[in-house]
Design a protein around this motif. Structure first.
Motif, PDB file in Angstrom:
ATOM      1  N   GLU A 505       0.639  -1.176   0.089  1.00 46.01           N
ATOM      2  CA  GLU A 505       0.007  -0.088   0.180  1.00 46.01           C
ATOM      3  C   GLU A 505       0.897   1.290  -0.227  1.00 46.01           C
ATOM      4  OE1 GLU A 505      -2.687  -0.082   3.212  1.00 46.01           O
ATOM      5  OE2 GLU A 505      -3.951  -1.949   2.347  1.00 46.01           O
ATOM      6  N   THR A 506       1.763   1.288   0.897  1.00 44.56           N
ATOM      7  CA  THR A 506       2.887   2.444   0.830  1.00 44.56           C
ATOM      8  C   THR A 506       4.429   2.421   0.132  1.00 44.56           C
ATOM      9  OG1 THR A 506       3.917   1.691   2.619  1.00 44.56           O
ATOM     10  CG2 THR A 506       1.923   2.740   3.319  1.00 44.56           C
ATOM     11  N   ASN A 507       4.340   1.255  -0.593  1.00 39.24           N
ATOM     12  CA  ASN A 507       5.792   0.952  -1.180  1.00 39.24           C
ATOM     13  C   ASN A 507       6.978   1.122  -0.130  1.00 39.24           C
ATOM     14  OD1 ASN A 507       4.953  -0.056  -3.666  1.00 39.24           O
ATOM     15  ND2 ASN A 507       4.954   2.120  -4.442  1.00 39.24           N
ATOM     16  N   ARG A 508       6.731   1.015   0.996  1.00 37.95           N
ATOM     17  CA  ARG A 508       7.704   1.147   2.132  1.00 37.95           C
ATOM     18  C   ARG A 508       8.321  -0.055   2.335  1.00 37.95           C
ATOM     19  NH1 ARG A 508       9.090   4.994   4.930  1.00 37.95           N
ATOM     20  NH2 ARG A 508      10.289   5.309   6.941  1.00 37.95           N
ATOM     21  N   GLY A 509       9.790  -0.167   2.355  1.00 37.96           N
ATOM     22  CA  GLY A 509      10.578  -1.354   2.213  1.00 37.96           C
ATOM     23  C   GLY A 509      11.202  -1.366   3.699  1.00 37.96           C
ATOM     24  N   PHE A 510      11.209  -3.037   4.054  1.00 43.73           N
ATOM     25  CA  PHE A 510      11.676  -3.339   5.413  1.00 43.73           C
ATOM     26  C   PHE A 510      12.796  -4.156   5.280  1.00 43.73           C
ATOM     27  CE2 PHE A 510       7.284  -2.192   5.723  1.00 43.73           C
ATOM     28  CZ  PHE A 510       7.151  -1.165   6.676  1.00 43.73           C
ATOM     29  N   VAL A 511      14.219  -3.711   5.744  1.00 44.88           N
ATOM     30  CA  VAL A 511      15.119  -4.363   5.640  1.00 44.88           C
ATOM     31  C   VAL A 511      15.304  -5.492   6.793  1.00 44.88           C
ATOM     32  CG1 VAL A 511      17.729  -4.532   5.099  1.00 44.88           C
ATOM     33  CG2 VAL A 511      16.418  -2.502   4.457  1.00 44.88           C
ATOM     34  N   LYS A 512      15.389  -6.782   6.555  1.00 44.31           N
ATOM     35  CA  LYS A 512      15.278  -7.845   7.474  1.00 44.31           C
ATOM     36  C   LYS A 512      16.695  -8.776   7.448  1.00 44.31           C
ATOM     37  CE  LYS A 512      10.279  -8.152   8.147  1.00 44.31           C
ATOM     38  NZ  LYS A 512       9.246  -9.122   8.001  1.00 44.31           N
ATOM     39  N   ILE A 513      16.656  -9.165   8.649  1.00 43.50           N
ATOM     40  CA  ILE A 513      17.958 -10.298   8.695  1.00 43.50           C
ATOM     41  C   ILE A 513      17.330 -11.515   8.220  1.00 43.50           C
ATOM     42  CG2 ILE A 513      19.404 -11.609  10.142  1.00 43.50           C
ATOM     43  CD1 ILE A 513      20.253  -8.580   9.973  1.00 43.50           C
ATOM     44  N   ASN A 514      18.172 -11.990   7.242  1.00 42.41           N
ATOM     45  CA  ASN A 514      17.897 -13.209   6.504  1.00 42.41           C
ATOM     46  C   ASN A 514      18.454 -14.435   6.811  1.00 42.41           C
ATOM     47  OD1 ASN A 514      16.099 -14.752   4.490  1.00 42.41           O
ATOM     48  ND2 ASN A 514      17.914 -14.785   3.177  1.00 42.41           N
TER      49      ASN A 514
END
Length: 834
Positions: A505-514
């Motif tokens: 909806e917001t095109n916000r990105g969330f960087v996570k530990i993979n």
């Protein structure tokens, strides 16, 4: 009246003169009498009637020229042979006459019963019998009978007949194909015949059937035989070919669809199915006619598999079950069905003519790959009809929707509604389709920041943790593939330790530990992130630096426990390896470089030891596979500077067997023989071996090498663990015998054990178990026994007198102490009262 020939008369007279008339069994006064006389045997006397006064004896009645009486002597006799089959009973009257011929005594009734002897062979009713048997007929079910008769007395074994098959022509198998009931003469297939009889291989057999009298129990029985010709016919019990039934039949049900026939008459036909159907739409009547009881629907069930069986009056199976298969034939009774109530496609306004927009899917429940389920597609209408009424085309057989030309323009029409007709051979259905014209992707995503600078995290941060939020924007049409943003790590993450998820909806990105971070491997990650769209950019537009951003991830160190080189250690060793043998070398390292020391846990048998510095594991004592074949301990690695940081992995020791245990005799039950030993008895003995053997242990049994043992006993093998011990004779006393038995295993090298087996020869109870016999009351002890008994009695008497003396002294002492204590207590009470 006196008609004996001279020789016969002399025999009878001689017999009469030699008899003692006082012997009541052969002579006596005239009275009513019954005699039982075996048939045959010729001339012989029967009985002599005696009178005190001179008289003349006369016999009348059923003499039949064979029975008569000597008038002067009263001798009743036979002058020929009796025949029971001609006459079984003779009734006579005997009377006495005086000189004038007047009756002075009698008449008296004399009845002679003729006893049967086996003097007639049995005879079959026919010289040749003919019968018919069906292939696969039930074993033991008679298909014909033979019958013989014997005129001898039916109440005696003389006329008891037994049937058997002497010969069998031809006989292609080791077992006879036919059998006969020895009592009734019923002929039936044997088990072998029920299976192998086949008219294609042999359609005629000849049996030689014999019948014996005397119930077949003696070699002196009479025998007759006859030929039985048997014709083999094909089995009537055959499965019908696959039955085809057209679905949704309008016939009046039930409908006859097939019939089965049993080889036997008067059977009960039944159907059964294994599928557990809620309704089973088939039935069978008493004649084996199979019916379908209701219309079938192929779309619910396209085939049925069930079985026809036959049973006799008591419910036993007569024939093997027959498999019945029914296929339901399809008719075109289902219209096409749209896969979705509304099918939506998207197409960019710059798509060229002939481009595929999507495929419309529809189904038909009729049978696949037939004309009944073949579907055809056509466009019925297009709304709006701008800029033309035929903007789209659908492929007739696949339902694939294509553009006719490159005239789409979102400003002209943003959406099109299509009605697509789907038809089969008889039915048609309208499917609704919407085509959304979407903006072309001519704008790239642009990050709000070109550099997000630094992020510091600990190496122990959990997987899935969000470490940074990033944002880019795209000015293309919202909620389309042209404006949706996909974030990816372009550089700096070859091992994919990071992942970026987008909020749609917001095109916000969330960087996570993979994946887990490791300070010792990578202290800093320099990441370059790009932003792209799912839809390709239009020609001439490219992603640039505005669609990229970067940041650094600094990883801080954490104290971690030691890490082993392997997740588990295993070792396969023989149980007889020497102490101090190296088994395994365990290796662990500390990520921070600290020194590691090693130890063991769970070594309950203290079989192992470990070098705390090197991790080398050695045997500390002798191993024993028979105690534990799979021995598990834990190897522990601990930091020397921080004992709280420790790791543990299993060591699994597989012990291989060696032959290090001799076999042992199982003594769970007593070994005995009942007295007196009669011969032929056997006692079961068992041996076990705790060592591992392939399949089963193979133990041999033998007796000790001494003459007395081998003279009295013998031993024989039963199998790999059991043997029989048997006495060789019956001259054994009532006592316990010690029998040396040698048991030897099959190892390499083999081990043996010599065991003294106690064998009790004893009186047995009615339950065939030993009991101890009490000594006889009248037995007397020997002189030595008498002296021993006397000394024992004196010692017992002395012990009793001594005990009484000490008891009296002890009692007096206690009474004295008690008196002193009572006096002291009284004194204390007086003082307290004062």
């Amino acid at each position: 009246m006196f008609k004996l020939c001279g020789f016969q008369f002399l025999l009878v007279i001689q017999w009469a003169m030699c008899q003692n008339l006082g012997d009541l069994s052969l002579a006596g006064p005239l009275k009513d009498m019954n005699f039982s006389i075996p048939e045959g045997a010729g001339v012989r006397p029967i009985y002599q009637f005696i009178s005190e006064t001179p008289v003349i004896f006369r016999a009348t009645g059923e003499k039949d020229g064979i029975i008569d009486i000597v008038p002067k002597t009263g001798m009743l006799y036979l002058n020929g042979s009796l025949d029971r089959e001609t006459k079984a009973v003779h009734r006579l009257q005997v009377e006495c006459l005086d000189e004038n011929g007047d009756v002075v005594k009698g008449p008296y009734s004399v009845t002679i019963y003729v006893e049967d002897i086996n003097d007639n062979p049995p005879k079959f009713d026919q010289t040749t019998y003919t019968g018919v048997v069906r292939q696969n007929s039930r074993a033991g079910k008679p298909f014909m009978y033979v019958h013989a008769t014997d005129p001898d007395d039916p109440t005696t074994p003389h006329a008891q007949l037994t049937y058997s098959i002497l010969h069998h022509f031809p006989n292609p198998y080791s077992d006879m194909l036919f059998q006969i009931d020895s009592t009734t003469g019923a002929i039936s297939p044997s088990r072998t015949g029920s299976f192998y009889l086949d008219p294609q291989k042999q359609n005629t057999f000849t049996l030689v059937v014999a019948v014996k009298d005397m119930a077949g129990m003696t070699t002196n029985a009479f025998t007759s035989s006859t030929d039985v010709i048997i014709n083999v016919k094909e089995s009537l019990w055959k499965a019908p070919p696959t039955i085809y039934i057209q679905e949704n039949s309008t016939e009046t049900h039930p409908v006859n669809i097939s019939q089965v026939h049993s080889n036997e008459a008067d059977v009960i036909y039944e159907l059964f199915e294994k599928e557990g159907l809620a309704r089973f739409p088939f039935s069978i009547d008493r004649n084996g006619v199979i019916y379908v009881t209701e219309p079938l629907d192929r779309e619910k069930k396209d085939s049925y598999l069930f079985y026809a069986v036959t049973k006799d009056s008591v419910g036993e199976l007569v024939d093997k079950p027959l498999q019945i298969k029914v296929i339901v034939k399809d008719i075109n009774d289902n219209p096409p069905v749209c896969e979705n109530a509304l099918t939506v496609f998207e197409v960019q306004e710059n798509e060229g003519g002939g481009s595929t927009i999507g495929t419309l899917h529809a189904t038909d429940m009729d049978e696949k790959d037939t004309l009944n389920s073949r579907l055809k597609f056509s466009i019925e209408s297009q709304v709006p009809a701008v800029p033309s009424s035929n903007m789209f085309i659908v492929q007739q057989d696949t339902g694939t929707l294509q553009l006719m030309s490159s005239s789409l323009n979102k400003q002209t029409a943003a959406n099109y509604s299509l009605k697509v007709m789907v038809t089969d051979a008889d039915f048609q259905t309208i499917c609704e389709v919407q085509v959304h014209v979407i903006d072309i992707n001519d704008q790239i995503p642009i990050f709000e920041k070109s550099d997000y600078h630094n992020v510091t995290v600990a190496e122990s941060i959990p997987v899935g943790t969000v470490i940074l939020e990033i944002q880019a924007t795209d000015t293309d049409e919202p909620d389309t593939g042209s404006s949706h943003i996909i974030y990816q790590v372009e550089e700096g993450d070859p091992n994919h330790k990071f992942i970026i998820e987008t909020d749609p909806e917001t095109n916000r990105g969330f960087v996570k530990i993979n994946k887990a971070l490791d300070f010792e491997t990578d202290k800093v990650h320099n990441l370059v992130i790009n932003a792209t769209n799912p839809e390709p950019l239009v020609s001439g537009v490219q992603y640039n630096a505005s669609s990229r951003t970067l940041f650094k991830v600094f990883v801080t160190n954490m104290d971690e426990p030691p890490t082993f080189q392997q997740p588990v250690y295993t070792a396969n060793v023989s149980e007889d390896i020497p102490v101090n043998t190296l088994i395994v070398k365990a290796e662990a390292y500390d990520p921070e470089g600290d020194t590691v020391r090693y130890s063991l846990e769970g070594d309950v048998k203290k079989w192992l030891k470990i070098d705390s510095s090197t991790g080398n594991i050695y045997t500390a004592s002798a191993l024993d596979r028979e105690y534990k074949e799979l021995y598990k301990v834990d190897i522990v690695a601990t930091e020397t500077k921080n004992a709280a940081q420790r790791s543990k992995i299993p060591l699994i020791l597989h012990l291989k067997d060696v032959n290090d245990n001799p076999p042992q005799l199982v003594t769970d039950y007593p070994t005995f023989f009942c007295y007196p030993v009669r011969g032929g008895e056997k006692a079961l003995i068992q041996a076990t071996d705790v060592d591992g053997h392939v399949y089963v242990p193979r133990i041999t049994f033998s007796l000790g090498d001494d003459m007395e043992t081998k003279k009295n006993w013998e031993i024989s093998k039963v199998n790999g663990t059991y043997a029989h011990l048997s006495p060789k004779h019956g001259n054994f006393e009532e006592k316990v015998y010690i029998v040396p038995v040698i048991i030897k295993d099959s190892g390499n090298p083999s081990l043996e054990n010599k065991v003294n087996l106690e064998v009790n020869v004893c009186q047995c109870s009615s339950e065939k178990s030993c009991y101890i016999k009490l000594q006889h009351e009248n037995s007397k002890p020997s002189v030595g026994q008498a002296i021993g008994i006397l000394l024992g009695v004196l010692l017992v008497i002395g012990a009793i007198i001594g005990g009484v003396f000490f008891h009296m002294k002890y009692k007096q002492k206690n009474e004295k102490k008690s008196q002193q204590k009572d006096a002291k207590d009284q004194t204390e009470c007086v003082e307290l009262n004062q």
